[in-house]
Design a protein around this motif. Structure first.
Motif, PDB file in Angstrom:
ATOM      1  N   UNK A 172       6.944  -8.301   1.805  1.00 20.78           N
ATOM      2  CA  UNK A 172       5.871  -8.370   2.803  1.00 20.78           C
ATOM      3  C   UNK A 172       5.625  -9.820   3.223  1.00 20.78           C
ATOM      4  N   UNK A 173       5.554 -10.704   2.227  1.00 24.07           N
ATOM      5  CA  UNK A 173       5.304 -12.124   2.535  1.00 24.07           C
ATOM      6  C   UNK A 173       6.424 -12.693   3.402  1.00 24.07           C
ATOM      7  N   UNK A 174       7.652 -12.346   3.036  1.00 28.13           N
ATOM      8  CA  UNK A 174       8.796 -12.920   3.753  1.00 28.13           C
ATOM      9  C   UNK A 174       8.783 -12.493   5.218  1.00 28.13           C
ATOM     10  N   UNK A 175       8.557 -11.198   5.440  1.00 31.93           N
ATOM     11  CA  UNK A 175       8.566 -10.707   6.817  1.00 31.93           C
ATOM     12  C   UNK A 175       7.396 -11.299   7.606  1.00 31.93           C
ATOM     13  N   UNK A 176       6.227 -11.313   6.982  1.00 28.16           N
ATOM     14  CA  UNK A 176       5.046 -11.790   7.706  1.00 28.16           C
ATOM     15  C   UNK A 176       5.138 -13.294   7.980  1.00 28.16           C
ATOM     16  N   UNK A 177       5.717 -14.013   7.055  1.00 26.91           N
ATOM     17  CA  UNK A 177       5.797 -15.468   7.230  1.00 26.91           C
ATOM     18  C   UNK A 177       6.861 -15.879   8.242  1.00 26.91           C
ATOM     19  N   UNK A 178       7.917 -15.066   8.367  1.00 25.10           N
ATOM     20  CA  UNK A 178       9.059 -15.536   9.158  1.00 25.10           C
ATOM     21  C   UNK A 178       9.199 -14.895  10.541  1.00 25.10           C
ATOM     22  N   UNK A 179       8.551 -13.740  10.737  1.00 24.20           N
ATOM     23  CA  UNK A 179       8.804 -13.034  12.007  1.00 24.20           C
ATOM     24  C   UNK A 179       7.697 -13.233  13.039  1.00 24.20           C
ATOM     25  N   UNK A 180       8.111 -13.404  14.269  1.00 25.49           N
ATOM     26  CA  UNK A 180       7.200 -13.318  15.414  1.00 25.49           C
ATOM     27  C   UNK A 180       7.486 -11.986  16.105  1.00 25.49           C
ATOM     28  N   UNK A 181       6.489 -11.481  16.878  1.00 28.78           N
ATOM     29  CA  UNK A 181       6.721 -10.195  17.550  1.00 28.78           C
ATOM     30  C   UNK A 181       8.012 -10.222  18.371  1.00 28.78           C
ATOM     31  N   UNK A 182       8.797  -9.168  18.200  1.00 30.76           N
ATOM     32  CA  UNK A 182      10.043  -9.054  18.974  1.00 30.76           C
ATOM     33  C   UNK A 182      11.259  -9.644  18.277  1.00 30.76           C
ATOM     34  N   UNK A 183      11.055 -10.396  17.191  1.00 29.03           N
ATOM     35  CA  UNK A 183      12.214 -10.952  16.472  1.00 29.03           C
ATOM     36  C   UNK A 183      13.025  -9.816  15.869  1.00 29.03           C
TER      37      UNK A 183
END
Ligand SMILES: Cc1ncc(COP(=O)(O)O)c(C=O)c1O
Length: 392
Positions: free
Chosen positions: A108-119
């Protein structure tokens, strides 16, 4: 306020998440007696005694407080030592490791920290059910790359390359794999690593089953070289290797530039991983080695039983080299994977999980976990034989 289902208040992101395909089968089997479950993805072993005792000692010593956000210094140091000794990859325990509430939180942390919408996130499938959901929750777009039994469910670098677009940000790698039991070779992982470098992508490597391998040497991706380490978030756990699913402890390790982002979310959402579990994990790393070997030897015995048993029934099963899952093809039954799993449960009280729950490429297969007693697997195979005699 008017009475309503509440659905219109849910965020769009949450409303689009499908319920996990695994849950439905657990709910049905919970209402039945005499079910043999090959459905569950957790060790049947209780946590080894010395680890249990470390947890109890921790409580008796009054270790009932928060720890530092990233986890106890001794634990982070022990994780760093463990990774260095096992794989030769170095992490600074001060800035490059965070103890988490299982690999689930680390994901969860990895996705939330690294992704912007649409990535876009490239996800080789079949895979652990949470990957796509975590990507969607973070506003990202999962791009599934199905692997095939004919290739031993290994990663296909060519197909990964073909899926890259200007919006691609991450590539997921999860070996040994849930649900197929596949492992990834050094040569294949090196190719994927080169692709990540050439296209400036981040690798997320979920290595939660790293110790559960059979006649195979696990390859830790960030250990390949320093360039790869600098663009990889390594997710590691205690749940499977040390039979600690209920303790809820895992970790993320990576370069400070990325870990800083994970830490920022972790400190506001979780504060710190459970203190008792951190002390138990410390004991696992210090003295858990013999238990890991014993459990791996027992899984291996069951693996041989289930793989040969399934193949004998015409449920073709490639030899899994890792984790504790067999992933047979069920075309000989003439059913799709949903009907197969449902009928097998209702008629013979054996629970397996339909392969399509794990994403593209899983259709036509079922996941059978052998993290259950040898005698139960023997009985399950007898029941499956009866089932195949009727339907095969
Ligand atoms: C591949 C994989 N990653 C992560 C997890 C979650 O593990 P944890 O208990 O550490 O949250 C699981 C659990 O089944 C898994 O199979």
């Amino acid at each position: 306020m008017q009475k309503n289902s509440g659905r219109q208040y849910l965020s769009k992101r949450v409303a689009t998440l499908k319920p996990s395909g695994i849950r439905r089968f657990f709910d049905i089997s919970a209402t039945m007696k005499d079910v043999i479950s090959l459905g569950i993805g957790e060790p049947d072993f209780t946590t080894p005694k010395s680890i249990l005792e470390a947890g109890i000692r921790s409580l008796n010593l009054g270790e009932t407080h928060y720890t530092s956000n990233s986890g106890k210094q001794e634990l982070r140091q022990a994780i760093a030592n463990h990774l260095l000794e096992l794989y030769g990859v170095g992490y600074d325990p001060e800035t490059e490791i965070v103890a988490t509430v299982g690999v689930s939180e680390a994901l969860y942390l990895t996705m939330t920290a690294l992704l912007d919408p649409g990535d876009e996130v490239i996800i080789p499938t079949p895979c652990f059910v949470s990957y796509q959901a975590e990507v969607l929750l973070a506003g990202g777009v999962p791009v599934e790359i199905p692997s095939r039994m004919e290739d031993n469910f290994e990663l296909d670098p060519e197909r990964i390359l073909a899926a890259i677009t200007p919006r691609t940000k991450l590539i997921f790698v999860g070996y040994p794999n849930n649900p197929t039991g596949a492992v990834a070779s050094r040569a294949t992982l090196s190719q994927v690593a080169r692709i990540a470098e050439e296209h400036d992508l981040i690798l997320v490597s979920d290595e939660i089953y790293d110790r559960l391998v059979y006649d195979f040497q696990h390859v830790c991706i960030p250990a390949l070289d320093e360039n790869i380490r600098s663009r990889t978030v390594l997710l590691g756990g205690f749940s499977k290797d040390y039979a600690m699913t209920g303790w809820r402890i895992g970790y993320a390790a990576g370069p400070e530039s990325l870990l800083r982002g994970l830490m920022r979310i972790h400190q506001y959402t979780i504060m710190s991983a459970p203190t008792t579990a951190q002390d138990a994990a410390l004991e696992a790393l210090a003295n858990g080695e013999a238990s890991v070997h014993e459990m791996v030897a027992e899984y291996d015995r069951r693996r041989r039983l289930i793989v040969s048993g399934l193949n004998r029934l015409g449920l073709t099963c490639f030899e899994p080299k890792g984790a504790f899952y067999a992933f047979p093809k069920i075309s000989a039954s003439g059913m799709d994977d949903n009907s197969f799993a449902e009928k097998l449960l209702l008629e013979e009280h054996v629970a397996v999980v339909p392969g399509n729950a794990f994403g593209a490429g899983g259709e036509g297969f079922v996941r059978c976990s052998y993290a259950t007693a040898y005698e139960k697997i023997e009985e399950a195979l007898l029941r499956m034989e009866r089932f195949m005699n009727r339907h095969g």
